[in-house]
Design an enzyme around this catalytic site. Sequence first.
Site, short mmCIF file in Angstrom:
data_model
loop_
_atom_site.label_atom_id
_atom_site.label_comp_id
_atom_site.label_asym_id
_atom_site.label_seq_id
_atom_site.Cartn_x
_atom_site.Cartn_y
_atom_site.Cartn_z
N HIS A 104 -20.68 -94.40 -1.25
CA HIS A 104 -20.64 -93.71 0.13
C HIS A 104 -20.87 -94.73 1.06
O HIS A 104 -22.04 -94.53 1.72
CB HIS A 104 -21.48 -92.37 -0.03
CG HIS A 104 -20.96 -91.26 -0.71
ND1 HIS A 104 -19.73 -90.48 -0.01
CD2 HIS A 104 -20.98 -90.80 -1.77
CE1 HIS A 104 -19.38 -89.59 -0.77
NE2 HIS A 104 -20.22 -89.61 -1.78
N GLU A 145 -20.28 -94.95 4.01
CA GLU A 145 -20.13 -94.06 5.31
C GLU A 145 -21.65 -93.61 5.32
O GLU A 145 -21.98 -93.01 6.62
CB GLU A 145 -19.14 -93.31 5.41
CG GLU A 145 -19.23 -91.84 4.70
CD GLU A 145 -19.13 -91.82 3.20
OE1 GLU A 145 -19.08 -90.81 2.52
OE2 GLU A 145 -18.72 -93.10 2.48
N CYS A 189 -15.37 -91.89 -3.37
CA CYS A 189 -15.90 -91.09 -4.30
C CYS A 189 -15.23 -90.18 -5.02
O CYS A 189 -14.28 -90.54 -5.88
CB CYS A 189 -17.07 -90.52 -3.49
SG CYS A 189 -18.48 -89.86 -4.60
#
EC number: 2.3.1.46
Length: 313
Positions: free
Chosen positions: A235, A237, A142
């Site tokens: 993202h 995660e 990011c």
Amino acid sequence: MPIKIPDQLPASDVLRQENIFVMSESRASTQEIRPLKVLILNLMPKKIETETQFLRLLSNSPLQVDVELLRIDNRPSKNTPTEHLDTFYRQFEMVKDRNFDGLIITGAPLGLVQFEDVLYWDHLQVIMNWAKDHVTSTMFVCWAAQAGLKLLYNLPKRTRKEKLSGVYVHSIHEQYNALLRGFDDTFLAPHSRYADFSPEYLSEHTDLDILATSDVAGVYLAATKDKRNVFVTGHPEYDSHTLHNEYVRDLGEGMDPAIPVNYYPNDNPDNAPTASWRSHGHLLFANWLNYCVYQRTPYDLEHFSEENFTKDD
């Protein structure tokens, strides 16, 4: 992981044309295995939440991974107990004389801040430059992807007029690229950023392989040809409620945020969101660990060589 087959088996040529990693018996007989050393530079405010998310993705692999956590400086944190930072995080000065197989640099809530106004910008550049000679493969996530493009390609900061927030459909390119091994032709991934990653802009100003894009979100995944630098603009995660927590936070700060796209059932924030990106998130990190790190890193980390970064997949 690679498959091991006889050196002259006819199928080996077909599989290699599809960029499937095939290990010959002769190479397998000399292969040595050890735990991978991966460093996570955690730039997010809620460090415990973020470290847990990344560790979850790194754990879904048969490879043994030794993880160390790195903080950018020693300033007190508003969101993480000092005891936690002092116990589990290292300062750069403690690791700068060592080599690592992989480095992950997380995102940061700095989308509207110019690079030169970031308090730790100079220090971050030092770490990124250090990684060129001390890390086999670095993953920029990011905001860190934007910072990495500035450092490696001198690309100026490009900012969207409105924040990109939601879960978007992406299409893969280069089907047989190792980082996309096992990916569906289209997949979902969350984004939460102001940074603009136009495929046309990156193609014109860099030599990166553009591996996955969205018609709305732009480039999601790109990498240098030697795979030493991997850029993930979203993202993977994130937990199922991370975008929700950000939305509620922005509401509380009077920012009038848009409802995250394709996230809440029926686009109703009163409905509990569900994650639709976990499988590809795990697959991306498994591919990175295997093909960008494990298959390329030297067995002895004290002996880096360009030969390690020019092997065929």
